[in-house]
Write a protein that holds these residues in place. Structure first.
Motif, PDB file in Angstrom:
ATOM      1  N   GLU A 140     -33.261 -36.739  22.580  1.00  0.00           N
ATOM      2  CA  GLU A 140     -34.584 -37.104  22.084  1.00  0.00           C
ATOM      3  C   GLU A 140     -35.492 -37.373  23.280  1.00  0.00           C
ATOM      4  O   GLU A 140     -35.432 -38.438  23.892  1.00  0.00           O
ATOM      5  CB  GLU A 140     -34.513 -38.349  21.190  1.00  0.00           C
ATOM      6  CG  GLU A 140     -33.842 -38.110  19.853  1.00  0.00           C
ATOM      7  CD  GLU A 140     -33.917 -39.325  18.943  1.00  0.00           C
ATOM      8  OE1 GLU A 140     -34.728 -40.249  19.233  1.00  0.00           O
ATOM      9  OE2 GLU A 140     -33.162 -39.359  17.960  1.00  0.00           O
ATOM     10  N   VAL A 141     -36.322 -36.398  23.605  1.00  0.00           N
ATOM     11  CA  VAL A 141     -37.165 -36.519  24.785  1.00  0.00           C
ATOM     12  C   VAL A 141     -38.621 -36.646  24.366  1.00  0.00           C
ATOM     13  O   VAL A 141     -39.019 -36.230  23.280  1.00  0.00           O
ATOM     14  CB  VAL A 141     -36.993 -35.314  25.723  1.00  0.00           C
ATOM     15  CG1 VAL A 141     -35.572 -35.264  26.262  1.00  0.00           C
ATOM     16  CG2 VAL A 141     -37.346 -34.010  25.019  1.00  0.00           C
ATOM     17  N   THR A 142     -39.428 -37.225  25.252  1.00  0.00           N
ATOM     18  CA  THR A 142     -40.868 -37.293  25.033  1.00  0.00           C
ATOM     19  C   THR A 142     -41.500 -36.010  25.546  1.00  0.00           C
ATOM     20  O   THR A 142     -40.850 -35.213  26.231  1.00  0.00           O
ATOM     21  CB  THR A 142     -41.469 -38.511  25.753  1.00  0.00           C
ATOM     22  OG1 THR A 142     -42.878 -38.577  25.487  1.00  0.00           O
ATOM     23  CG2 THR A 142     -41.252 -38.416  27.257  1.00  0.00           C
ATOM     24  N   ASP A 143     -42.771 -35.788  25.226  1.00  0.00           N
ATOM     25  CA  ASP A 143     -43.435 -34.565  25.676  1.00  0.00           C
ATOM     26  C   ASP A 143     -44.577 -34.863  26.647  1.00  0.00           C
ATOM     27  O   ASP A 143     -45.344 -33.972  26.990  1.00  0.00           O
ATOM     28  CB  ASP A 143     -43.967 -33.758  24.477  1.00  0.00           C
ATOM     29  CG  ASP A 143     -44.972 -34.541  23.635  1.00  0.00           C
ATOM     30  OD1 ASP A 143     -45.241 -35.710  23.981  1.00  0.00           O
ATOM     31  OD2 ASP A 143     -45.469 -33.985  22.651  1.00  0.00           O
ATOM     32  N   ASP A 144     -44.678 -36.106  27.126  1.00  0.00           N
ATOM     33  CA  ASP A 144     -45.799 -36.487  27.990  1.00  0.00           C
ATOM     34  C   ASP A 144     -45.263 -37.163  29.244  1.00  0.00           C
ATOM     35  O   ASP A 144     -45.007 -38.364  29.262  1.00  0.00           O
ATOM     36  CB  ASP A 144     -46.741 -37.422  27.223  1.00  0.00           C
ATOM     37  CG  ASP A 144     -48.032 -37.725  27.983  1.00  0.00           C
ATOM     38  OD1 ASP A 144     -48.106 -37.420  29.186  1.00  0.00           O
ATOM     39  OD2 ASP A 144     -48.965 -38.287  27.373  1.00  0.00           O
ATOM     40  N   HIS A 145     -45.105 -36.388  30.311  1.00  0.00           N
ATOM     41  CA  HIS A 145     -44.562 -36.952  31.546  1.00  0.00           C
ATOM     42  C   HIS A 145     -45.511 -37.960  32.182  1.00  0.00           C
ATOM     43  O   HIS A 145     -45.072 -38.876  32.874  1.00  0.00           O
ATOM     44  CB  HIS A 145     -44.209 -35.840  32.539  1.00  0.00           C
ATOM     45  CG  HIS A 145     -45.344 -34.951  32.903  1.00  0.00           C
ATOM     46  ND1 HIS A 145     -45.741 -33.891  32.123  1.00  0.00           N
ATOM     47  CD2 HIS A 145     -46.174 -34.953  33.975  1.00  0.00           C
ATOM     48  CE1 HIS A 145     -46.760 -33.280  32.703  1.00  0.00           C
ATOM     49  NE2 HIS A 145     -47.048 -33.909  33.822  1.00  0.00           N
ATOM     50  N   THR A 180     -38.709 -36.045  29.991  1.00  0.00           N
ATOM     51  CA  THR A 180     -39.210 -35.043  29.047  1.00  0.00           C
ATOM     52  C   THR A 180     -38.228 -33.882  28.903  1.00  0.00           C
ATOM     53  O   THR A 180     -38.560 -32.853  28.332  1.00  0.00           O
ATOM     54  CB  THR A 180     -40.579 -34.489  29.480  1.00  0.00           C
ATOM     55  OG1 THR A 180     -40.431 -33.701  30.678  1.00  0.00           O
ATOM     56  CG2 THR A 180     -41.567 -35.602  29.731  1.00  0.00           C
ATOM     57  N   GLY A 181     -37.026 -34.053  29.444  1.00  0.00           N
ATOM     58  CA  GLY A 181     -36.011 -33.012  29.333  1.00  0.00           C
ATOM     59  C   GLY A 181     -36.158 -31.881  30.315  1.00  0.00           C
ATOM     60  O   GLY A 181     -35.604 -30.799  30.101  1.00  0.00           O
ATOM     61  N   GLN A 182     -36.891 -32.125  31.416  1.00  0.00           N
ATOM     62  CA  GLN A 182     -37.140 -31.071  32.389  1.00  0.00           C
ATOM     63  C   GLN A 182     -36.622 -31.509  33.762  1.00  0.00           C
ATOM     64  O   GLN A 182     -37.369 -32.090  34.550  1.00  0.00           O
ATOM     65  CB  GLN A 182     -38.630 -30.771  32.476  1.00  0.00           C
ATOM     66  CG  GLN A 182     -39.251 -30.351  31.152  1.00  0.00           C
ATOM     67  CD  GLN A 182     -40.732 -30.108  31.275  1.00  0.00           C
ATOM     68  OE1 GLN A 182     -41.164 -29.062  31.744  1.00  0.00           O
ATOM     69  NE2 GLN A 182     -41.509 -31.086  30.854  1.00  0.00           N
ATOM     70  N   GLY A 211     -51.750 -34.176  33.432  1.00  0.00           N
ATOM     71  CA  GLY A 211     -50.442 -33.559  33.567  1.00  0.00           C
ATOM     72  C   GLY A 211     -50.314 -32.624  34.749  1.00  0.00           C
ATOM     73  O   GLY A 211     -49.189 -32.279  35.138  1.00  0.00           O
TER      74      GLY A 211
END
Length: 264
Positions: A140-145, A180-182, A211
């Motif tokens: 479960e990752v966020t999308d806003d680094h 963010t999974g990256q 970003g």
């Protein structure tokens, strides 16, 4: 391909201390080149006189760590710490004396949950407990680094740091993107050629957006808006917000103008 007299398969191990300094040489007074977080997987290629030469499986970085900071891989991590910092307790009660503190990005194995006085805890195989709201499943990752970086505001600047206890400019980028999974490479020069895609800024950098990553020689920041950036700054010795225009003027005499802008 590199030539060598022999090749040694790496021994899989896992980081068992909250934050582990990775050094350029097997000495306690050698420079810190990066850090490892609790739960990071490494390969050990050499273990001699209390020091291990390891490679971080996530980003490929290599260096020396004290051998007692590593342990065998026993269970697969299930959760990642999302709070900048959190405590581990000997049981499910926040009034217990803490046993250690973990940084954002640390990986733990949760085998169940317990609630006490309205607070939910994630229970670890050791019987220890972590505040459940400070954890999420690792998928479960966020999308806003940038939002991740903003939670680390005022974290002290630390050369080689990658944690919520102390962090440098490229460490902030790496940790924020990890959440963010990256997974990305560790150093500024590596990130400047691998993160996202190059974009061409206009003369006054007015076309930048939240970003985006702005690179200088030896430094990186991320845009919090079209005109403000967030970075781990050696000027303030902390993670801070700063107008892009001010940063460009201030940094110019040391490192020149920005060398690249990249966008995910």
């Amino acid at each position: 391909m590199a030539a060598a007299e022999r090749f040694v398969p790496g021994k899989p191990m896992r980081v068992a201390d909250p934050v582990v300094d990775v050094r350029s040489e097997p000495r306690g007074d050698a420079g810190i080149i990066t850090q490892l977080l609790y739960g990071d997987d490494v390969l050990v290629f050499e273990d001699d006189n209390g020091w291990c030469w390891v490679q971080n499986e996530r980003d490929g970085y290599v260096g020396y760590v004290v051998d007692t900071t590593l342990d065998r891989r026993s269970t697969d991590p299930t959760h990642i710490v999302i709070a900048p910092r959190t405590f581990v307790y000997p049981g499910s009660d926040l009034k217990f004396p803490r046993t250690r503190a973990l940084s954002m990005g640390s990986l733990v194995t949760v085998i169940g949950g317990e609630e006490r006085r309205g607070t939910l805890y994630g229970m670890l195989p050791s019987g220890e407990a972590v505040i459940a709201k400070h954890l999420v499943p690792i998928d479960e990752v966020t999308d806003d680094h940038v939002a991740v970086a903003e939670t680390l505001m005022h974290t002290p600047y630390l050369w080689g740091g990658v944690s919520g206890f102390g962090i440098d400019c490229s460490g902030l980028v790496q940790l924020s993107l990890l959440m963010t999974g990256q997974p990305v490479l560790r150093d500024t020069d590596m990130q400047a050629t691998s993160v996202g895609e190059l974009i061409e800024p206009d003369r006054d950098y007015h076309n930048l957006q939240r970003g985006d990553f702005v690179f200088w020689k030896g430094h990186v920041a991320m845009m919090a808006s079209h005109s403000m950036l967030v970075h781990a700054s050696g000027h303030t010795m902390s993670v801070t917000l700063e107008p892009l225009r001010d940063a460009i003027e201030r940094i110019d005499y040391l490192y020149g103008q920005p060398t690249a802008v990249r966008r995910l």
